[in-house]
Design a protein around this motif. Structure first.
Motif, PDB file in Angstrom:
ATOM      1  N   LYS A  74       0.806  -1.231   0.000  1.00 41.30           N
ATOM      2  CA  LYS A  74       0.000   0.000   0.000  1.00 41.30           C
ATOM      3  C   LYS A  74       0.837   1.279   0.000  1.00 41.30           C
ATOM      4  O   LYS A  74       0.346   2.333  -0.362  1.00 41.30           O
ATOM      5  CB  LYS A  74      -0.914   0.035   1.227  1.00 41.30           C
ATOM      6  N   ASP A  80       3.552  -1.419   4.390  1.00 46.71           N
ATOM      7  CA  ASP A  80       2.108  -1.262   4.504  1.00 46.71           C
ATOM      8  C   ASP A  80       1.771  -0.460   5.749  1.00 46.71           C
ATOM      9  O   ASP A  80       2.473  -0.557   6.759  1.00 46.71           O
ATOM     10  CB  ASP A  80       1.433  -2.634   4.569  1.00 46.71           C
ATOM     11  N   GLN A  84      -2.821  -2.939   7.983  1.00 48.59           N
ATOM     12  CA  GLN A  84      -3.093  -3.407   6.627  1.00 48.59           C
ATOM     13  C   GLN A  84      -2.003  -4.388   6.214  1.00 48.59           C
ATOM     14  O   GLN A  84      -0.856  -4.251   6.613  1.00 48.59           O
ATOM     15  CB  GLN A  84      -3.164  -2.243   5.647  1.00 48.59           C
ATOM     16  N   SER A  97      -8.116  -4.955  -6.372  1.00 51.47           N
ATOM     17  CA  SER A  97      -8.278  -4.520  -4.988  1.00 51.47           C
ATOM     18  C   SER A  97      -9.731  -4.159  -4.718  1.00 51.47           C
ATOM     19  O   SER A  97     -10.388  -3.509  -5.536  1.00 51.47           O
ATOM     20  CB  SER A  97      -7.388  -3.310  -4.718  1.00 51.47           C
ATOM     21  N   GLY A 102      -8.264  -0.078  -0.327  1.00 46.81           N
ATOM     22  CA  GLY A 102      -7.287   0.895  -0.814  1.00 46.81           C
ATOM     23  C   GLY A 102      -6.535   0.411  -2.035  1.00 46.81           C
ATOM     24  O   GLY A 102      -6.731  -0.702  -2.511  1.00 46.81           O
ATOM     25  N   TRP A 104      -2.930  -0.245  -4.375  1.00 44.93           N
ATOM     26  CA  TRP A 104      -1.541  -0.693  -4.252  1.00 44.93           C
ATOM     27  C   TRP A 104      -0.640   0.355  -4.880  1.00 44.93           C
ATOM     28  O   TRP A 104      -0.918   0.890  -5.949  1.00 44.93           O
ATOM     29  CB  TRP A 104      -1.342  -2.026  -4.955  1.00 44.93           C
TER      30      TRP A 104
END
Length: 119
Positions: A74, A80, A84, A97, A102, A104
């Motif tokens: 993320k 991340d 997450q 996703s 959210g 990537w």
């Protein structure tokens, strides 16, 4: 029994050349990141264990057309946010996703590359 010098040299060089070809540090193929139907970034032959990013905008869909697995993250630096998790994407597969999870923003290839490109 004597062995000719050219044959001895050839017998020493061939295994070294084959070994070097099999130990490449990149994975053949491409990783494509999309946001909706728009291609945001395509990375050709990503380097093993090296963080690559899709840019600050992020992507919602990734196609892994390489011979190695990748891990999607993320943040831009292959980390991340707290709480997450990363996403493991196997070779030659795609992932989308979920809207609430959210986008990537980066990935890192893992494992050993094949000796030849999968494409």
């Amino acid at each position: 029994m004597r062995v000719r010098r050219p044959l001895a040299v050839l017998c020493a060089i061939v295994p070294l050349a084959l070994g070097a070809a099999a130990c490449s540090d990149s994975s053949g193929g491409t990783v494509q990141g999309f946001r909706g139907v728009v291609l945001v970034r395509q990375i050709n032959s990503p380097i093993q264990n090296n963080c690559q990013n899709f840019g600050p905008v992020g992507v919602s869909q990734v196609h892994n057309n390489t011979g190695v697995d990748i891990v999607l993250h993320k943040n831009l630096d292959c980390t991340d946010p707290p709480g997450q998790t990363s996403f493991y994407l196997a070779t030659t597969l795609s992932a989308t996703s979920a809207a609430n999870l959210g986008l990537w923003k980066s990935f890192a290839p893992v494992g050993w590359p094949p000796p030849v490109s999968v494409n």
